[in-house]
Design a protein around this motif. Structure first.
Motif, PDB file in Angstrom:
ATOM      1  N   PHE A  60       0.827  -1.206   0.000  1.00 44.01           N
ATOM      2  CA  PHE A  60       0.000   0.000   0.000  1.00 44.01           C
ATOM      3  C   PHE A  60       0.865   1.261   0.000  1.00 44.01           C
ATOM      4  O   PHE A  60       0.562   2.233  -0.694  1.00 44.01           O
ATOM      5  CB  PHE A  60      -0.949   0.002   1.201  1.00 44.01           C
ATOM      6  CG  PHE A  60      -1.915   1.134   1.212  1.00 44.01           C
ATOM      7  CD1 PHE A  60      -2.892   1.262   0.224  1.00 44.01           C
ATOM      8  CD2 PHE A  60      -1.851   2.099   2.208  1.00 44.01           C
ATOM      9  CE1 PHE A  60      -3.782   2.323   0.229  1.00 44.01           C
ATOM     10  CE2 PHE A  60      -2.739   3.163   2.223  1.00 44.01           C
ATOM     11  CZ  PHE A  60      -3.710   3.272   1.229  1.00 44.01           C
ATOM     12  N   SER A  61       1.960   1.236   0.746  1.00 48.82           N
ATOM     13  CA  SER A  61       2.853   2.399   0.766  1.00 48.82           C
ATOM     14  C   SER A  61       3.556   2.572  -0.580  1.00 48.82           C
ATOM     15  O   SER A  61       3.791   3.695  -1.025  1.00 48.82           O
ATOM     16  CB  SER A  61       3.872   2.304   1.903  1.00 48.82           C
ATOM     17  OG  SER A  61       4.742   1.216   1.696  1.00 48.82           O
ATOM     18  N   VAL A  62       3.868   1.465  -1.257  1.00 51.27           N
ATOM     19  CA  VAL A  62       4.445   1.552  -2.605  1.00 51.27           C
ATOM     20  C   VAL A  62       3.422   2.154  -3.564  1.00 51.27           C
ATOM     21  O   VAL A  62       3.746   2.990  -4.406  1.00 51.27           O
ATOM     22  CB  VAL A  62       4.936   0.171  -3.100  1.00 51.27           C
ATOM     23  CG1 VAL A  62       5.303   0.218  -4.568  1.00 51.27           C
ATOM     24  CG2 VAL A  62       6.122  -0.298  -2.276  1.00 51.27           C
ATOM     25  N   GLY A  63       2.173   1.747  -3.415  1.00 46.95           N
ATOM     26  CA  GLY A  63       1.110   2.319  -4.241  1.00 46.95           C
ATOM     27  C   GLY A  63       0.949   3.808  -4.013  1.00 46.95           C
ATOM     28  O   GLY A  63       0.779   4.586  -4.972  1.00 46.95           O
ATOM     29  N   LEU A  64       1.015   4.232  -2.754  1.00 48.81           N
ATOM     30  CA  LEU A  64       0.943   5.671  -2.465  1.00 48.81           C
ATOM     31  C   LEU A  64       2.135   6.421  -3.057  1.00 48.81           C
ATOM     32  O   LEU A  64       1.989   7.526  -3.588  1.00 48.81           O
ATOM     33  CB  LEU A  64       0.875   5.900  -0.950  1.00 48.81           C
ATOM     34  CG  LEU A  64      -0.450   5.608  -0.264  1.00 48.81           C
ATOM     35  CD1 LEU A  64      -0.321   5.809   1.241  1.00 48.81           C
ATOM     36  CD2 LEU A  64      -1.561   6.472  -0.814  1.00 48.81           C
TER      37      LEU A  64
END
Length: 192
Positions: A60-64
């Motif tokens: 999720f942090s990579v997506g953000l």
């Protein structure tokens, strides 16, 4: 960013392609100032939100991070178009050169911002997010350039949209009035 380095690099490249294509399409229907400010504000907000994601949600942090990359890349593609339209002809090359040099100063300093992550992991995201938000807010002060004749000299430059500005609006410059004359009127004036 956590995860596979090669996958993250591929995602970053795909986000750039999406950002450039999206900005190109948005330039046809939306104002330049709106594209510039909205993409920077979205990118900066997302970069600040990354630090709130728990480490177990690394994807999720990579997506953000990729959404932040998309916003900043879209703004970067629009800035050159906007800069060319803001500067008058007599200093356009120098103005765009200064904008380009400023972006290179940012590129030079970026490894130092990343190095700050060795002291505190979220610090690079905080610094880049705050800087991106500040630039997004400052870009709201720029005048709109879509559909407006390019300025020829310094007297035709549009003023900033500052709430502190209390002066009277400038009269229409003579050069703009001359552009509106018909070809016959110009020939008559040249003969005189």
């Amino acid at each position: 960013m956590s995860g596979d380095l090669y996958v993250n690099c591929l995602l970053s490249a795909v986000m750039e392609l999406v950002a450039y294509t999206g900005a190109w399409l948005a330039l046809k229907v939306t104002s330049r100032r709106a594209i510039m400010s909205s993409t920077l504000l979205i990118g900066g907000t997302v970069l600040l939100l990354i630090q709130m994601v728990p480490e177990k949600f690394s994807s999720f942090s990579v997506g953000l991070a990729m959404v932040g990359k998309l916003g900043v890349a879209a703004a970067y593609s629009v800035i050159y178009i906007m800069a060319m339209e803001l500067y008058p002809t007599v200093v356009r090359g120098m103005g765009v050169g200064v904008c380009s040099m400023s972006s290179e100063i940012g590129s030079i300093s970026s490894p130092f911002l990343v190095f700050m992550g060795t002291y505190y992991k979220a610090l690079p995201y905080i610094v880049m997010g705050l800087l991106t938000l500040a630039v997004g807010l400052l870009s709201l002060l720029l005048p709109e350039t879509q559909g407006i004749a390019l300025p020829e000299d310094l007297s035709q430059v549009q003023p900033l949209n500052c709430c502190c500005y209390r002066g009277e609006p400038a009269a229409e410059p003579e050069a703009f009035k001359e552009d509106q004359l018909s070809a016959e009127d110009r020939n008559v004036q040249m003969k005189e």
